[in-house]
Design an enzyme around this catalytic site. Sequence first.
Site, PDB file in Angstrom:
ATOM      1  N   ASP A 198       1.151  -1.573   0.236  1.00  0.00           N
ATOM      2  CA  ASP A 198       0.123   0.457  -0.063  1.00  0.00           C
ATOM      3  C   ASP A 198       1.159   1.342  -0.222  1.00  0.00           C
ATOM      4  O   ASP A 198       1.809   1.324   0.726  1.00  0.00           O
ATOM      5  CB  ASP A 198      -1.199  -0.119   1.222  1.00  0.00           C
ATOM      6  CG  ASP A 198      -1.696   0.661   1.494  1.00  0.00           C
ATOM      7  OD1 ASP A 198      -2.012   2.321   1.230  1.00  0.00           O
ATOM      8  OD2 ASP A 198      -2.488   1.398   2.471  1.00  0.00           O
ATOM      9  N   HIS A 372      -3.714   4.686   6.256  1.00  0.00           N
ATOM     10  CA  HIS A 372      -3.073   3.814   5.690  1.00  0.00           C
ATOM     11  C   HIS A 372      -1.770   4.598   5.636  1.00  0.00           C
ATOM     12  O   HIS A 372      -1.585   5.451   7.125  1.00  0.00           O
ATOM     13  CB  HIS A 372      -3.156   4.750   4.156  1.00  0.00           C
ATOM     14  CG  HIS A 372      -3.706   4.662   3.017  1.00  0.00           C
ATOM     15  ND1 HIS A 372      -4.396   3.340   2.983  1.00  0.00           N
ATOM     16  CD2 HIS A 372      -5.233   5.198   3.566  1.00  0.00           C
ATOM     17  CE1 HIS A 372      -5.694   3.305   2.557  1.00  0.00           C
ATOM     18  NE2 HIS A 372      -6.144   3.815   2.504  1.00  0.00           N
TER      19      HIS A 372
HETATM   20 ZN   LIG Z   1      -7.911   1.284  -0.240  1.00  0.00          ZN
HETATM   21 ZN   LIG Z   2      -9.651   0.650   2.712  1.00  0.00          ZN
END
Ligand SMILES: [Zn+2]
Ligand SMILES: [Zn+2]
Length: 561
Positions: A198, A372
Amino acid sequence: MKNPLLNTGELGIFALGGLGEVGKNTYVYEIEDQIFIVDAGILFPDEHLLGIDYVIPDYTYLVENQERIVGLFITHGHEDHIGGIPYLLKKVNIPKIYAAGIAVDLIEYKLIEHQDVKAPKIEEYKSYYKYQFNNVEMSFIRLNHSIPDMFGIVFRTPQGILFHTGDFKVDFTPVGPGAEYDKLAAIGSEGVLCMLSDSTNAERDELIQSDSKIGKSINELFSRIAGRILIATFASNMYRIQQIIEASIMNGRKVAVFGRSMERAIEVGMQTGYIKAPKDTIVSGDDVNRLKAHEITIVVTGSQGEPLAALSRIANGNHRQVKAMAGDTVIFSSSPIPGNQEGINRTINKLFRLDVEVITHGPLADTHTSGHGAQQDLKLMLSLVKPKMFIPMHGEHRMLKHHRELAIDCGVNPENILIMDNGDVAAITDHSIRLAGKVTSGEVYIDGTGIGDIGSTVIKERKMLSEEGLFAVVLSINSTAKKLVNEPTIISRGFIYMKGNEEITQSLANEVKRITQVELNKKMFNELNLKQSVIDQLGNRIFDMTQRKPLVIPIIVDLKV
Ligand SMILES: [Zn+2]
Ligand SMILES: [Zn+2]
């Protein structure tokens, strides 16, 4: 049939969505001619796609190779990972969907809304499950994110271990179960061939706050507010909703919920146990006005300024049950998704006009944290997993580039890192990684009602309409007599004022008459040809006279006998 881009002994990895963008995550792993799809998301478009609600990937490659698909594996229940499922199922035969926890409920809910879709079985996996597909074994690693039940996916292949992180951050004091760092370290010491990770916050160097810290800060904030509290957050963030409920209980407040997705989140959350509230804590919308100001918390959708969401309607003063007023405090427990800032500012301005106190996430109040991980989190992931090869995913191009630098800092050989776009295929053996070519990829637009796919011509038309206006010509003809029956009627909207422009209008009317007569005089008269001639020739004439290109719409009424 196999992927012609791959040599014998190579496995393939590519994305149909998710690279060069944050959204429509759809990744494909081709291992020993088996296709594993990881996630099927949608993208919420920005303003330049007029009237388009979301964008999904072009699924052509999956349609053409559907007999090799073994399943769709879902990392977690966010829309950018599950929103495309109904559209994918309409086009492609998927034997089974694998999902965990709350994602299963959210997918089931979604499929109920799309009755026309024939859904396969949804297999609910747990973090300790393993699945075998010929020579490929799949297993899962629980990580922390802004929705419960987010799992990274491990593929054990003949070439080596592949690890797909999904969306994650490192939270040592999470709300809900902790991440399985031991499993990350274990695959790391076993040796990971390639990792996809990510990249959303790869540019950010700061510390991403723990979710439990936000809970404390919300409690504190609530204890200082005397009037009504309206709080907006993402409906999918069940942990945050739970924190808001707890802060309300501690401060003697009941909770009311407005907005369809928020009501659904509460319903699913209570059924599955992610949201716990003593009976009578959640009150109906009608109770809001019966309770005193300090006794109520109103949880609403609209944290992104979406025009039809509850908070926007409250700010506009046209919400049926809630009227905002002086003494109220509106809290944004969210951060703007890129592209939404303008809409949010509009809502905030309107709230200020109503003399409402507005608190957004900032140095004064920790009302939100990202799901995130930033640079430190990403480096921890790279250091634990120690992949030989690396493909940054889930991010715009510059985020992917930043993530590449972090990987190099953590010891990944730069030659083993590929920055790819949607459609680019990485071909991997146990010792090599190369860009093998491209498969079909692109964007498909979905319009509000979800009835069908909208082509780019429709977008083009809407754009022309919004920027250049519309120019309609009604022609009454008699094709047997080969003549115009009436003077053409010209209707213009958003293009030129007809008044004061009689000269232009008259000259365009004459042009239409000329074009029509030429077409009528042809041996084989055809209405479609007449339409096209009007569009082309009149369009050119309009451009010559005004330097503008309105949408030209000929309407032909043939009164032939
Ligand atoms: Zn996502
Ligand atoms: Zn997500």
